[in-house]
Design a protein around this motif. Sequence first.
Motif, PDB file in Angstrom:
ATOM      1  N   CYS A   1      -1.461   8.844  37.822  1.00 58.75           N
ATOM      2  CA  CYS A   1      -1.759   7.272  37.473  1.00 58.75           C
ATOM      3  C   CYS A   1      -1.947   6.837  35.426  1.00 58.75           C
ATOM      4  N   VAL A   2      -3.379   7.985  35.317  1.00 57.96           N
ATOM      5  CA  VAL A   2      -2.975   8.278  34.345  1.00 57.96           C
ATOM      6  C   VAL A   2      -2.489   7.931  33.016  1.00 57.96           C
ATOM      7  N   VAL A   3      -1.442   9.510  33.638  1.00 54.92           N
ATOM      8  CA  VAL A   3      -0.041  10.311  33.081  1.00 54.92           C
ATOM      9  C   VAL A   3       0.728   8.780  32.911  1.00 54.92           C
ATOM     10  N   MET A   4       1.411   7.757  34.289  1.00 51.47           N
ATOM     11  CA  MET A   4       2.251   7.630  34.489  1.00 51.47           C
ATOM     12  C   MET A   4       1.811   5.920  33.862  1.00 51.47           C
ATOM     13  N   TYR A   5       1.162   5.894  33.255  1.00 40.15           N
ATOM     14  CA  TYR A   5       0.470   4.118  32.740  1.00 40.15           C
ATOM     15  C   TYR A   5       1.219   4.571  31.715  1.00 40.15           C
ATOM     16  N   ASP A   6       0.447   6.084  30.536  1.00 36.89           N
ATOM     17  CA  ASP A   6       0.735   6.757  29.298  1.00 36.89           C
ATOM     18  C   ASP A   6       1.917   6.608  29.461  1.00 36.89           C
ATOM     19  N   ALA A   7       2.554   7.228  29.995  1.00 34.97           N
ATOM     20  CA  ALA A   7       4.061   7.385  30.067  1.00 34.97           C
ATOM     21  C   ALA A   7       4.913   6.080  29.670  1.00 34.97           C
ATOM     22  N   THR A   8       4.597   5.517  30.547  1.00 33.29           N
ATOM     23  CA  THR A   8       5.127   3.741  30.251  1.00 33.29           C
ATOM     24  C   THR A   8       4.559   3.443  29.413  1.00 33.29           C
ATOM     25  N   GLY A   9       3.910   3.331  28.205  1.00 30.76           N
ATOM     26  CA  GLY A   9       2.503   2.497  27.380  1.00 30.76           C
ATOM     27  C   GLY A   9       3.310   3.046  26.066  1.00 30.76           C
ATOM     28  N   VAL A  10       1.812   3.850  26.244  1.00 29.69           N
ATOM     29  CA  VAL A  10       1.591   4.691  24.785  1.00 29.69           C
ATOM     30  C   VAL A  10       2.879   5.589  24.024  1.00 29.69           C
ATOM     31  N   ARG A  11       3.244   6.100  24.802  1.00 28.81           N
ATOM     32  CA  ARG A  11       3.778   7.462  23.989  1.00 28.81           C
ATOM     33  C   ARG A  11       4.972   6.226  24.249  1.00 28.81           C
ATOM     34  N   LEU A  12       5.903   5.356  25.228  1.00 21.06           N
ATOM     35  CA  LEU A  12       7.008   4.501  25.250  1.00 21.06           C
ATOM     36  C   LEU A  12       6.683   3.787  23.747  1.00 21.06           C
ATOM     37  N   GLN A  13       6.141   3.662  23.332  1.00 17.77           N
ATOM     38  CA  GLN A  13       5.847   2.639  22.072  1.00 17.77           C
ATOM     39  C   GLN A  13       5.851   3.631  20.899  1.00 17.77           C
ATOM     40  N   ALA A  14       5.154   4.713  20.973  1.00 16.14           N
ATOM     41  CA  ALA A  14       4.948   5.151  19.924  1.00 16.14           C
ATOM     42  C   ALA A  14       6.884   6.250  19.547  1.00 16.14           C
ATOM     43  N   GLY A  15       7.087   6.329  20.247  1.00 17.26           N
ATOM     44  CA  GLY A  15       8.836   6.179  20.026  1.00 17.26           C
ATOM     45  C   GLY A  15       9.791   5.635  19.629  1.00 17.26           C
TER      46      GLY A  15
END
Length: 170
Positions: free
Chosen positions: A98-112
């Motif tokens: 859950c944490v990994v998938m949430y992070d992938a669509t949140g913080v990491r997507l916005q950083a990109g």
Amino acid sequence: MRMMGETGSSSSNDNDDSSSNAHINYPLLSALLAFAIAQSIKVLTTWYKEKRWDLKQLLGSGGMPSSHSATVTALAVAVGFQDGIGGNAFAISFILACVVMYDATGVRLQAGRQAEVLNQIVYELPAEHPLAETRPLRELLGHTPPQVFAGGLLGFFTAGIIHLISQAGN
């Protein structure tokens, strides 16, 4: 595992532990296979769309499907199949997924997305500006929700197939 003060011959749990050590770690196999399949799909997709092989995608992040999501979902599902969903191992792997998938669509997507904007700003700087020669930031860091969903499905089916194969062998 023996409690303090126990003596005597091995218990049935000790025998179960020693025999299970000889078997394949299906959660680990499922996770690694899901990762490899997801990354291979990215290479094949690039070849199909751009008619070129990009082997860097085997270890790169971002894109369809999310290999991060595939990996952690396969791990959680395989642990659930192997140990049941009531144990600590499943709880840990489920929360990790859950944490990994949430992070992938949140913080990491916005950083990109921020990297895209910053790269465009640097590209438009005059040549004499000190930052004009700055190496571009990586833009493909996160995933869109469909990419995460596709990775999750891939992980679920990978773990399911590995489970079915392991059951057929028993």
